[in-house]
Design an enzyme around this catalytic site. Structure first.
Site, PDB file in Angstrom:
ATOM      1  N   ASP A 158       0.690  -1.346   0.021  1.00 24.34           N
ATOM      2  CA  ASP A 158      -0.170   0.152  -0.039  1.00 24.34           C
ATOM      3  C   ASP A 158       0.820   1.153  -0.007  1.00 24.34           C
ATOM      4  O   ASP A 158       1.980   1.244   0.204  1.00 24.34           O
ATOM      5  CB  ASP A 158      -0.941   0.067   1.368  1.00 24.34           C
ATOM      6  CG  ASP A 158      -0.304  -0.080   2.544  1.00 24.34           C
ATOM      7  OD1 ASP A 158       1.033  -0.243   2.478  1.00 24.34           O
ATOM      8  OD2 ASP A 158      -0.808  -0.392   3.563  1.00 24.34           O
TER       9      ASP A 158
ATOM     10  N   ASN B 290      -6.551   0.311  14.093  1.00 23.14           N
ATOM     11  CA  ASN B 290      -8.025   0.451  14.047  1.00 23.14           C
ATOM     12  C   ASN B 290      -8.917  -0.581  13.251  1.00 23.14           C
ATOM     13  O   ASN B 290      -9.956  -0.640  12.865  1.00 23.14           O
ATOM     14  CB  ASN B 290      -8.401   1.793  13.273  1.00 23.14           C
ATOM     15  CG  ASN B 290      -7.921   1.532  11.865  1.00 23.14           C
ATOM     16  OD1 ASN B 290      -7.213   0.703  11.396  1.00 23.14           O
ATOM     17  ND2 ASN B 290      -8.259   2.650  11.000  1.00 23.14           N
TER      18      ASN B 290
ATOM     19  N   HIS C  42      -7.695  -2.308  10.561  1.00 22.69           N
ATOM     20  CA  HIS C  42      -7.303  -2.137   9.107  1.00 22.69           C
ATOM     21  C   HIS C  42      -6.511  -3.133   8.668  1.00 22.69           C
ATOM     22  O   HIS C  42      -5.501  -3.525   9.689  1.00 22.69           O
ATOM     23  CB  HIS C  42      -7.176  -0.677   8.351  1.00 22.69           C
ATOM     24  CG  HIS C  42      -5.594  -0.345   8.748  1.00 22.69           C
ATOM     25  ND1 HIS C  42      -5.690   1.246   8.698  1.00 22.69           N
ATOM     26  CD2 HIS C  42      -4.638  -0.762   9.276  1.00 22.69           C
ATOM     27  CE1 HIS C  42      -4.235   1.387   8.811  1.00 22.69           C
ATOM     28  NE2 HIS C  42      -3.722   0.325   9.212  1.00 22.69           N
TER      29      HIS C  42
ATOM     30  N   GLU D 108      -9.667   0.429   5.085  1.00 23.75           N
ATOM     31  CA  GLU D 108     -10.139   0.908   6.407  1.00 23.75           C
ATOM     32  C   GLU D 108     -11.570   0.316   6.583  1.00 23.75           C
ATOM     33  O   GLU D 108     -12.462   0.017   5.910  1.00 23.75           O
ATOM     34  CB  GLU D 108     -10.334   2.518   6.217  1.00 23.75           C
ATOM     35  CG  GLU D 108      -9.013   3.035   5.762  1.00 23.75           C
ATOM     36  CD  GLU D 108      -7.944   3.201   7.091  1.00 23.75           C
ATOM     37  OE1 GLU D 108      -7.860   2.539   8.067  1.00 23.75           O
ATOM     38  OE2 GLU D 108      -7.133   3.920   6.852  1.00 23.75           O
TER      39      GLU D 108
HETATM   40  P1  PGA Z   1       2.525  -1.034  12.411  1.00 28.53           P
HETATM   41  O1  PGA Z   1       1.369  -0.779  11.442  1.00 28.53           O
HETATM   42  O2  PGA Z   1       3.415  -2.286  11.562  1.00 28.53           O
HETATM   43  O3  PGA Z   1       3.337   0.153  12.318  1.00 28.53           O
HETATM   44  O4  PGA Z   1       1.913  -1.470  13.636  1.00 28.53           O
HETATM   45  C1  PGA Z   1       0.423  -1.512  11.026  1.00 28.53           C
HETATM   46  C2  PGA Z   1      -0.963  -0.970  10.375  1.00 28.53           C
HETATM   47  O5  PGA Z   1      -1.199  -0.198  10.553  1.00 28.53           O
HETATM   48  O6  PGA Z   1      -1.526  -1.541   9.308  1.00 28.53           O
END
Ligand code: PGA
Length: 242
Positions: free
Chosen positions: A69, A138, A140, A145
């Protein structure tokens, strides 16, 4: 439940376990297509892969990478972009040349067109062999999202307000306007998915994820549909949120 859950003592052992799975898969299939997440969760895995590649470069000489992404609107070379993260932690140290790498432009002229190109590339060159993903605070996964409905394939995503506080963006002076992301369909079509979950901050969302209740309001829950999902976590993330 198809999910294999492994609780490792700490971040380092979780990262080693993930890198070992990828290394093993690359030995079996030299032109392995790795879908690479960015953020705090996979950094240790990439460090370990770089070490392994230093010792056995031929095991990774044909490895292909697709970026999971991107933050739409950030310059590609900005320190907060997924592009510069991947270049720094994976592509440059592993010597992965541009002909073995594909990923969203962070500032495309036309975001929809950019996503169509990635979808078509995956139709020709996919499926993904191993998708390495993290769990968002959250709920996602990638930039899919929480919403009433989800887009199945690569798409331009409206970012959730909470995503603007993502740690990756703290070093950037830019604010993304949207997300560019692979969809759950492409992730569910991957031959194998590895979900990494580490640290105390993930306890609550991870406890919820383990209940395996599917909801578009919790996009990562849909990973439970995958027939070959390995979830690697550390003890800190696994403990009860209390
Ligand atoms: P992180 O992010 O690996 O920095 O915890 C994960 C995400 O937000 O998908």
């Amino acid at each position: 439940m198809n999910t294999r859950l492994e609780v490792l003592p700490d971040y380092e052992s979780m990262s080693r376990a993930a890198a070992d799975i990828i290394h093993d898969a690359a030995r079996r299939k030299p032109d392995l297509l790795l879908c690479a997440a960015t953020g705090g969760s996979p950094t240790g895995t990439y460090q370990r892969l770089v070490e392994l590649a230093g010792r056995s470069p031929s095991d990774f000489a044909a490895l292909r990478v697709i970026k999971l992404d991107e933050w739409g609107g950030l310059p590609m070379e900005d320190s907060g972009s997924c592009e510069s993260y991947l270049r720094r932690h994976l592509l440059d140290p592993m010597g992965i040349a541009d002909d073995r790498y594909v990923g969203f432009e962070s500032r495309p002229e036309d975001g929809e067109e950019e996503c169509r190109e990635i979808r078509e590339w995956l139709e020709r060159q996919g499926p993904i062999d191993v998708a390495l993903v993290g769990l968002g605070l959250n709920g996602h996964v990638a930039l899919n999202e929480p919403a009433d409905s989800l887009e199945p394939f690569a798409h331009v995503a409206e970012l959730a307000p909470s995503s603007f506080s993502h740690s990756m963006l703290q070093s950037s002076r830019y604010r993304p306007q949207y997300g560019l992301t692979l969809g759950l369909g492409e992730l569910l079509q991957a031959r194998r998915v590895i979900l990494l979950v580490s640290g105390e901050s993930k306890r609550e969302v991870f406890a919820h994820w383990r209940k395996a209740k599917l909801s578009t309001r919790f996009p990562a829950s849909l990973l439970h549909l995958h027939p070959r999902l390995t979830c690697l976590c550390d003890r800190e993330a696994f403990s009860d949120p209390g």
